[in-house]
Scaffold this active site. Structure first.
Site, mmCIF file in Angstrom:
data_model
loop_
_atom_site.group_PDB
_atom_site.id
_atom_site.type_symbol
_atom_site.label_atom_id
_atom_site.label_comp_id
_atom_site.label_asym_id
_atom_site.label_seq_id
_atom_site.Cartn_x
_atom_site.Cartn_y
_atom_site.Cartn_z
ATOM 1 N N SER A 35 -24.075 -11.249 -4.385
ATOM 2 C CA SER A 35 -24.901 -10.534 -3.323
ATOM 3 C C SER A 35 -26.375 -12.566 -3.214
ATOM 4 C CB SER A 35 -25.424 -9.604 -4.024
ATOM 5 O OG SER A 35 -26.458 -9.872 -4.858
ATOM 6 N N ASP A 343 -35.575 -6.218 -1.553
ATOM 7 C CA ASP A 343 -35.248 -4.873 -2.232
ATOM 8 C C ASP A 343 -35.411 -4.781 -4.046
ATOM 9 O OD1 ASP A 343 -32.807 -5.738 -3.579
ATOM 10 O OD2 ASP A 343 -31.289 -4.999 -2.057
ATOM 11 N N HIS A 346 -33.352 -8.566 -4.294
ATOM 12 C CA HIS A 346 -33.130 -9.368 -3.181
ATOM 13 C C HIS A 346 -34.270 -9.883 -2.788
ATOM 14 C CE1 HIS A 346 -29.259 -6.976 -4.502
ATOM 15 N NE2 HIS A 346 -28.618 -8.899 -4.206
#
Ligand SMILES: *[C@@H]1O[C@H](CO)[C@@H](O)[C@H](O)[C@H]1NC(C)=O
Ligand SMILES: *[C@@H]1O[C@H](CO)[C@@H](O)[C@H](O)[C@H]1NC(C)=O
Ligand SMILES: *[C@@H]1O[C@H](CO)[C@@H](O)[C@H](O)[C@H]1NC(C)=O
Ligand SMILES: *[C@@H]1O[C@H](CO)[C@@H](O)[C@H](O)[C@H]1NC(C)=O
Ligand SMILES: *[C@@H]1O[C@H](CO)[C@@H](O)[C@H](O)[C@H]1NC(C)=O
Ligand SMILES: *[C@@H]1O[C@H](CO)[C@@H](O)[C@H](O)[C@H]1NC(C)=O
Length: 375
Positions: A35, A343, A346
């Site tokens: 991600s 978040d 990340h």
């Protein structure tokens, strides 16, 4: 062989200095990872498999900075891969699974949640409850398989491929974080997880070998972030003071695991450089810049509390697993550029941008991307 007279050489250097502008030789970027690098593969994958996984990057306020709409990225804005593409004057690297258009200028194979180890291997390690990502076939080997599937559309004979890949830039990672996270979720303790680090790093090393075999000449290999600073892991820990590094507030034993991963990865890269002298393998450090952000946030413009996330709700770290960024009534902070974390896992575009520059010009890449290009 003709020698360039020193004076001419200095003159050339002088030209390079007054014109350090975008004269990169790269015509394409191919990327692999999770991600931190995905630009839309997870969404497509989940849809194509009809999986009941909600992908928050499709929801506001993801993408609010720069894109001004959710942009399939786990951040408020651009990722390191996006800054790299901008630097090379190339378009943002397209998610491969979306199969939109042609990929002559590159393809992104990274999928959020992806692990280095294959799902079958992870299942053997974590017998308990297989976490969701281990059920997805998106690990590094699958990503490599997709690359090999694409390759015939990029070039044909050896000579043509050599020419094409000489101008391609490969990004392999970050990957490994989800392997370790899965093991924790499945109840393994840090000592047990340590045991599997060589296996994860071997898998990354083999992927690099595989790519060099396929033609890759320049590769950027980022290490692991300091896992002990991730708000998700911090939020799941008890308040035992001895767990924390008092200079950062991060959990020491998770950070030790990241450092162990990085030291083995760097060692593997050094061996690969000897084995493949025609390839340029850059090690990119995520750990040191992030630790510096947390230790000296003001220096980098991060005026918020360092380990609190921008987009989240409640708790010491503004993060709660049942109220995640992208869910209704969970909002972002006023100014994401003052935050390190977007978040629970990340980073903000601002943080990614600073790290990117430290990889481009140094000191956190060996060698810096700019220098690798000049040789
Ligand atoms: C997708 O899954 C839903 C339930 O999860 C089901 O109702 C639907 O028929 C599935 N669609 C396809 C094309 O498999
Ligand atoms: C992953 O591959 C395995 C083995 O081929 C298969 O059983 C499983 O259904 C696949 N999972 C998904 C999500 O495609
Ligand atoms: C980790 O788990 C193993 C196996 O259950 C156990 O022997 C060991 O003491 C544990 N270590 C820690 C630090 O909890
Ligand atoms: C931080 O922890 C170390 C030991 O881990 C200790 O020696 C030191 O005094 C502590 N510093 C502060 C400011 O608490
Ligand atoms: C997290 O959110 C849920 C749902 O709103 C709430 O019940 C819970 O108390 C919250 N947990 C913490 C640690 O704030
Ligand atoms: C969001 O907040 C509003 C107002 O506080 C409330 O009425 C609503 O139920 C909340 N929605 C969710 C999904 O929590």
């Amino acid at each position: 062989m003709k020698r360039i007279a020193p004076s001419i050489f200095s003159f050339l250097l002088f030209l390079l200095q007054i014109q350090p502008t975008k004269s990169y030789k790269y015509n394409s970027i191919f990327s692999f990872g999770d991600s931190y690098t995905d630009t839309g593969n997870l969404n497509v994958y989940v849809l194509s498999k009809n999986l009941s996984i909600s992908v928050n990057t499709e929801k506001w306020p993801y993408g609010q900075t720069f894109f001004h709409h959710p942009a399939d990225r786990f951040s408020d804005g651009r990722l390191i891969l996006d800054f790299l593409a901008e630097e090379f004057c190339l378009p943002f690297v397209e998610a491969y699974l979306a199969k939109k258009g042609c990929f002559r200028q590159g393809a992104n194979f990274a999928v959020a949640g992806a692990t280095a180890l294959d799902p079958t291997v992870l299942k053997q390690i974590s017998l308990a409850k297989p976490a969701i990502v281990t059920a997805l076939n998106t690990s590094l080997n699958f990503q490599l398989k997709w690359f090999k599937e694409l390759k015939p559309s990029l070039c044909h004979e050896t000579k043509e491929c050599r020419k094409y890949f000489d101008r391609s830039f490969f990004v392999v990672g970050e990957i490994g974080l989800n392997d370790y996270n899965n093991m924790f979720v499945n109840g393994l303790n840090v000592t047990q997880v340590h045991h599997y680090v060589p296996k994860v790093v071997d898998t990354i090393g083999n992927a690099i070998k595989g790519l060099i075999y396929e033609g890759a000449r320049t590769l950027l290999v980022p290490g692991n972030v300091p896992m002990g600073c991730l708000p998700t892991l911090l939020s799941s820990e008890s308040d035992e003071q001895s767990f924390y590094d008092n200079r950062t507030g991060c959990i020491r034993r998770f950070n030790m695991l990241s450092r162990y991963h990085n030291s083995l990865l760097l060692r593997a890269i050094k061996q690969l450089r000897v084995k493949y002298p025609h390839a340029k393998i850059i090690y990119a450090d995520y750990y040191k810049p992030l630790i510096n952000f947390v230790k000296f946030p003001q220096r980098y413009g991060f005026t918020s509390t360092p380990l609190r996330v921008c987009c989240g709700k409640g708790g010491k770290y503004n993060w709660n697993s049942s109220e995640l960024c992208g869910m209704p009534n969970v909002s972002a902070c006023h100014d994401p550029s003052r935050y390190i974390f977007w978040d629970g896992v990340h980073l903000t575009e601002a943080a990614y941008h600073i790290i990117f520059n430290s990889w481009l010009k140094g000191p956190y890449a060996q060698p810096p991307i700019q220098d690798a290009h000049l040789h």
